[in-house]
Design a protein around this motif. Structure first.
Motif, PDB file in Angstrom:
ATOM      1  N   LEU A  15       0.949  -1.330  -0.100  1.00 21.60           N
ATOM      2  CA  LEU A  15      -0.125  -0.019  -0.121  1.00 21.60           C
ATOM      3  C   LEU A  15       0.743   1.272   0.032  1.00 21.60           C
ATOM      4  N   ALA A  18       2.135   1.825  -3.460  1.00 27.83           N
ATOM      5  CA  ALA A  18       1.064   2.429  -4.489  1.00 27.83           C
ATOM      6  C   ALA A  18       0.756   3.913  -4.230  1.00 27.83           C
ATOM      7  N   SER A  19       0.689   4.308  -2.732  1.00 25.84           N
ATOM      8  CA  SER A  19       0.384   5.671  -2.302  1.00 25.84           C
ATOM      9  C   SER A  19       1.549   6.500  -2.686  1.00 25.84           C
ATOM     10  N   SER A  26      -2.488   6.206   1.828  1.00 30.08           N
ATOM     11  CA  SER A  26      -2.945   4.997   1.684  1.00 30.08           C
ATOM     12  C   SER A  26      -4.468   4.818   2.137  1.00 30.08           C
ATOM     13  N   LEU A  29      -6.981   4.688  -0.996  1.00 29.13           N
ATOM     14  CA  LEU A  29      -6.707   3.814  -1.928  1.00 29.13           C
ATOM     15  C   LEU A  29      -7.853   2.740  -1.828  1.00 29.13           C
ATOM     16  N   THR A  30      -8.351   2.138  -2.896  1.00 29.99           N
ATOM     17  CA  THR A  30      -9.346   0.936  -2.790  1.00 29.99           C
ATOM     18  C   THR A  30      -8.420  -0.282  -3.181  1.00 29.99           C
ATOM     19  N   TYR A  31      -8.443  -1.369  -2.711  1.00 30.14           N
ATOM     20  CA  TYR A  31      -7.584  -2.461  -3.054  1.00 30.14           C
ATOM     21  C   TYR A  31      -8.205  -3.673  -2.910  1.00 30.14           C
ATOM     22  N   ILE A  49      -1.420  -6.614  -4.645  1.00 28.18           N
ATOM     23  CA  ILE A  49      -2.686  -6.043  -4.767  1.00 28.18           C
ATOM     24  C   ILE A  49      -2.796  -5.347  -6.114  1.00 28.18           C
ATOM     25  N   VAL A  51      -4.875  -2.099  -7.415  1.00 31.29           N
ATOM     26  CA  VAL A  51      -5.321  -0.775  -6.704  1.00 31.29           C
ATOM     27  C   VAL A  51      -5.706   0.411  -7.505  1.00 31.29           C
ATOM     28  N   TYR A  52      -6.782   1.190  -7.176  1.00 30.79           N
ATOM     29  CA  TYR A  52      -7.297   2.415  -7.773  1.00 30.79           C
ATOM     30  C   TYR A  52      -7.549   3.408  -6.507  1.00 30.79           C
ATOM     31  N   CYS A  53      -7.338   4.544  -7.077  1.00 33.32           N
ATOM     32  CA  CYS A  53      -7.886   5.664  -6.121  1.00 33.32           C
ATOM     33  C   CYS A  53      -9.202   6.542  -7.161  1.00 33.32           C
TER      34      CYS A  53
END
Length: 208
Positions: A15, A18-19, A26, A29-31, A49, A51-53
């Motif tokens: 995470l 990704a962030s 974090s 984020l949706t994961y 994972i 991930v999208y935001c």
């Protein structure tokens, strides 16, 4: 696909990666965990994972509408404002009248199309509203004035009224316009495209 994949030795590390890449926290984020390896004695342990935001949702909507314009051989601009996860979209083309359609029917269908595409892409209900060159604001003003006239008749005659079917955003505009009116309340009824608003005489309501 608008999901991107990231990995780390732990979920927290994935995470964080990704962030940092997306430039968001974090919490934004949706994961989903796509792969998890326990390793041997902790060696080789990893988590992957997808991930999208919300920025990814905006980017998808923007690209989807621009692709629609291109395929339909229409010029156009797209502006998106994110209001706490609800996307207000303003589009403008040289074919505004065609995109709006008679009584806004084509615009309603286009709104449903984009909403369905975004919801399917991100596997969740995506709330959005598309306006074309200020059409919706003009429409809200017109239907609210009409509803206020009807509500005054309901209050005078004490006989409830039912308006023609309309989309959820227009029902909400009328509900807000009448919410502070004395002896008047509103209620939606019906299903799907046939859903409509009832204006009810409510003597116990004393706000004004």
């Amino acid at each position: 696909m608008s999901f991107q994949k990231y990995s780390g030795k732990t979920l927290e590390e994935a995470l964080t990666n990704a962030s940092l890449d997306k430039g968001v926290s974090s919490d934004e984020l949706t994961y989903n965990i796509t792969e998890e390896k326990s390793g041997f004695l902790g060696i080789g342990k990893s988590v992957e994972i997808e991930v999208y935001c919300e920025k990814d949702v905006e980017a998808f909507i923007q690209k989807y509408i621009e692709t629609y314009f291109k395929n339909a051989q229409m010029d156009g601009s797209v502006e998106i404002i994110n209001e706490n996860g609800f996307y207000k979209i303003t589009v403008n083309t040289s074919n505004n009248a065609i995109l709006i359609g008679k009584g806004g029917k084509t615009l309603q269908a286009f709104n449903r199309l984009v909403k369905a595409a975004a919801s399917a892409e991100f596997k969740k209900r995506v709330g959005l509203l598309i306006d074309v060159n200020g059409y919706k604001e003009d429409r809200y003003e017109k239907i609210c004035k009409m509803a206020i006239r009807v509500a005054k008749d309901v209050r005078r005659t004490k006989v409830n009224a039912i308006l023609d079917p309309m989309p959820a955003d227009e029902r909400k505009a009328i509900h807000n316009a009448l919410s502070g009116m004395k002896n008047i309340s509103t209620q939606s009824e019906g299903e799907g495209e046939g859903r409509r608003l009832k204006i009810l005489y409510t003597p116990q309501k004393n706000e004004e």
